[in-house]
Write an enzyme that holds these catalytic residues in place. Structure first.
Site, short mmCIF file in Angstrom:
data_model
loop_
_atom_site.label_atom_id
_atom_site.label_comp_id
_atom_site.label_asym_id
_atom_site.label_seq_id
_atom_site.Cartn_x
_atom_site.Cartn_y
_atom_site.Cartn_z
N ARG A 107 1.01 -1.07 -0.03
CA ARG A 107 0.09 0.01 0.04
C ARG A 107 0.83 1.26 0.09
O ARG A 107 1.75 1.49 0.64
CB ARG A 107 -0.55 -0.06 1.34
N THR A 111 -1.49 7.65 -0.56
CA THR A 111 -2.92 7.38 -1.60
C THR A 111 -3.55 6.06 -0.79
O THR A 111 -4.90 5.87 -1.39
CB THR A 111 -2.46 7.11 -2.95
N ASP A 207 4.15 -5.89 10.22
CA ASP A 207 5.20 -5.55 10.97
C ASP A 207 5.24 -6.41 12.44
O ASP A 207 6.20 -6.81 12.97
CB ASP A 207 4.93 -3.95 11.49
C1 PRP Z 1 -1.14 -4.68 4.42
C2 PRP Z 1 -2.19 -6.01 4.53
C3 PRP Z 1 -2.73 -5.99 3.33
C4 PRP Z 1 -2.97 -4.50 3.10
C5 PRP Z 1 -4.43 -4.21 3.40
O1 PRP Z 1 0.02 -4.98 3.58
O2 PRP Z 1 -1.31 -7.11 4.88
O3 PRP Z 1 -2.02 -6.51 2.38
O4 PRP Z 1 -2.15 -3.81 3.89
O5 PRP Z 1 -4.82 -2.83 3.11
P1 PRP Z 1 -5.59 -2.50 1.74
O6 PRP Z 1 -7.23 -3.29 2.32
O7 PRP Z 1 -6.04 -0.99 2.08
O8 PRP Z 1 -5.21 -2.83 0.62
P2 PRP Z 1 0.92 -3.90 3.35
O9 PRP Z 1 0.45 -3.14 2.10
O10 PRP Z 1 1.10 -3.05 4.51
O11 PRP Z 1 2.37 -4.51 3.13
P3 PRP Z 1 3.21 -5.51 4.10
O12 PRP Z 1 2.34 -6.78 4.40
O13 PRP Z 1 4.42 -5.97 3.10
O14 PRP Z 1 3.64 -4.85 5.38
N1 URA Z 2 -2.99 -3.13 7.13
C1 URA Z 2 -2.61 -3.56 8.23
O1 URA Z 2 -1.75 -4.47 8.63
N2 URA Z 2 -3.36 -3.20 9.28
C2 URA Z 2 -4.47 -2.48 9.30
O2 URA Z 2 -5.17 -2.16 9.70
C3 URA Z 2 -4.65 -1.65 7.61
C4 URA Z 2 -3.79 -2.18 6.71
#
Ligand code: PRP
Ligand code: URA
Length: 212
Positions: A107, A111, A207
């Site tokens: 994400r 944005t 995280d």
């Molecule tokens: C987080 C989570 C999802 C996404 C959800 O991942 O694990 O994949 O956000 O958010 P959305 O429904 O608004 O798209 P992130 O993009 O933070 O990546 P990461 O798992 O590598 O930390």
């Molecule tokens: N991604 C996460 O890991 N937690 C949230 O609450 C939203 C997006």
């Protein structure tokens, strides 16, 4: 409010809810968080796969002939990196022969749009396969919609989404874009905050799982 015709299945089992409570708790340290995430993954995979097709087979027990089943569905797992890996590990333990296609999405912090950085998929999949998109968090729904879009182009039998926690906004978005996709989750929470985090949610799943 989530519209009543959404295809979301909230697993209200006490063990699921107790495990989710541990994940929500900000005092839960990363090693324990990972263990709880793995446990919740088993529960949710078990529930999401409850409609798999089976075929009856004979089985010889030490006492005599009986009947049993074998699974007849072809299962594909698609974990969304990074956090979806915990669900994929649990599912792969249950189905060692399963095929796994990793989807790299991140994400954009400003944005909140999902940006693709990895997807290595075949041109087609067996038409009778069921695809399980694995991502613990369904927040804005941008990542889920992007992941589902990759498989929706292919002629697959069904696409399911498995998450730990969903927001009402995310459920609506997925349901609107892909009305046939079933969502299995442990909770549909209250709302998203201004940073796109699920409230109360459990914080940043990636995280907390990986201790970053
Ligand atoms: C987080 C989570 C999802 C996404 C959800 O991942 O694990 O994949 O956000 O958010 P959305 O429904 O608004 O798209 P992130 O993009 O933070 O990546 P990461 O798992 O590598 O930390
Ligand atoms: N991604 C996460 O890991 N937690 C949230 O609450 C939203 C997006």
């Amino acid at each position: 409010m989530v519209a009543t015709d959404t295809k979301v299945h909230v697993v209200n089992h006490p063990l699921v809810q107790k495990t989710l409570t541990g994940l929500r708790d900000l005092q839960t340290p990363s090693p324990e968080f990972r263990a709880l995430a793995q446990r919740l993954s088993y529960f949710l995979i078990y529930e999401a796969l409850k409609d798999l097709n089976v075929r009856q087979v004979g089985v010889e027990t030490p006492v005599g002939p009986g009947t049993g089943v074998v699974l007849t569905d072809y299962i594909i797992l698609a974990p969304v990196l990074r956090a979806g890996l915990v669900l994929a590990d649990a599912a792969q333990e249950l189905f060692p022969n399963v095929r796994i296609y990793h989807i790299g999405l991140k994400r954009d912090e400003k944005t909140l749009e999902a940006q693709s950085y990895y997807a290595k998929l075949p041109d087609s999949l067996p038409p009778d396969c069921r695809v399980f998109i694995l991502d613990p968090m369904l927040a804005t729904g941008g990542s889920a919609v992007a992941a589902i879009s990759l498989f929706d182009k292919m002629d697959v039998k069904a696409i399911h989404l498995v998450s730990f926690v969903a927001s009402p906004e995310g459920v609506e978005k997925v349901n609107k874009a892909f009305p046939n996709v079933k969502i299995t989750t442990a909770a549909v929470d209250d709302h998203l905050n201004e940073h796109g985090y699920i409230v109360p949610g459990l914080g940043d799943a990636g995280d907390r799982i990986f201790g970053t």
